[in-house]
Write an enzyme that holds these catalytic residues in place. Structure first.
Site, short mmCIF file in Angstrom:
data_model
loop_
_atom_site.label_atom_id
_atom_site.label_comp_id
_atom_site.label_asym_id
_atom_site.label_seq_id
_atom_site.Cartn_x
_atom_site.Cartn_y
_atom_site.Cartn_z
CG HIS A 1 -0.30 -0.20 2.43
ND1 HIS A 1 0.36 0.51 3.15
CD2 HIS A 1 -0.06 -1.34 3.16
CE1 HIS A 1 0.88 0.25 4.34
NE2 HIS A 1 0.68 -0.99 4.26
CG ASP A 2 -0.57 4.24 1.27
OD1 ASP A 2 -1.45 4.90 0.46
OD2 ASP A 2 -0.65 3.52 2.42
N GLY B 1 5.51 -1.17 1.99
CA GLY B 1 4.36 -0.25 2.04
C GLY B 1 5.04 1.34 2.22
#
Length: 263
Positions: free
Chosen positions: A121-122, A139
């Site tokens: 994520h991100d 992440g």
């Protein structure tokens, strides 16, 4: 003839260009958008709020746009955005973002992502990067352009990797990796300038020479980081200014580093 295999399940709300190919037993969810010329192999799952550009290729058994692996995730409609002409090989996992950060995981264009890679994520991945088998981002990672990462390497959360860097096999990346550098090991260590990569991208001898001086100032001159930044700034105009853009790149990277660079 339909380009969607009869065993594939494509939600009626999904937005696929008419030229998109979908292989046997693949599953595409309602919030997915896929651009022209993209090929989705068999047994691929594309879900979540995922937007995919043109001419990408997804090999079998990849999971694209699944919920992030953050215990705080509560079903927010965060996103995954993939650019153009990327190749995603077998068993790769690309997750959506989190509201604690940018809310988006983003891949640029022309990336070559080998089997078993995990893009958490991100993460923001630029353009023309190569990830060998088993590379894992934890992440919130930011990767520039023309980066090569060796197989089975692990990148800690919130790390930054600069343009044209080379990371060796099974590296443990727990510090930011400046542009143009070759690093490897556990603990991670800077070895040299990524000369082979720069030559492949048609960097001139003079330009590489200035980058070698930057490396020397950062790693071989006994300077503190602040002293090295001043000395790198003083290189402006050398060799007719051919590498002034590279100096800007390095100084901007060093100024933005909050986790410390590999030393």
């Amino acid at each position: 003839m339909s380009l969607i295999h009869p065993t594939a399940i494509v939600d009626p709300a999904a937005q696929l260009d008419s030229s998109v190919e979908v292989g046997a037993y693949s599953l595409i969810g309602p919030h997915v958008k896929i651009g022209a010329g993209t090929k989705v192999g068999p047994h691929v799952v594309i879900e979540g709020h995922t937007t995919i550009g043109r001419d990408n290729t997804f090999f079998q058994f990849s999971s694209i746009g699944a919920a992030n692996q953050d215990k705080k995730y509560a079903g927010e409609p965060t996103t995954l955005v993939i650019g153009h002409r990327n190749t995603i090989r077998e068993f790769c996992t690309l997750n959506i973002g989190t509201v604690q950060d940018r809310g988006e995981t983003r891949l640029g264009d022309d990336n070559w992502i080998m089997a078993y890679c995990h893009i958490a994520h991100d993460t923001v991945l630029g353009n023309q990067n190569t990830l060998a088998n088993g590379v894992t981002f934890a992440g919130h990672v930011t990767v520039g352009n023309w980066v090569t990462i060796g197989g089975l390497s692990g990148i800690l959360q919130r790390m930054r990797i600069g343009d044209h860097a080379m990371i060796g096999f099974q590296a443990h990346v727990a510090h930011d990796v400046p542009p143009f550098m070759t690093v490897d090991g556990n603990p991670l260590a800077a070895r040299a300038v990524n000369v082979v990569g720069l030559k492949r991208r048609d960097f001139s001898t003079e330009r590489i020479g200035v980058i070698r001086q930057i490396h020397k100032l950062l790693y071989r001159s006994g300077h503190s980081l602040d002293e090295a930044r001043v000395a790198i700034e003083a290189l402006r105009g050398s060799e007719g200014g051919v590498a002034d853009g590279d100096i800007d790149n390095m100084l901007a990277f060093l100024a933005a580093s909050t986790r410390g660079i590999v030393r």
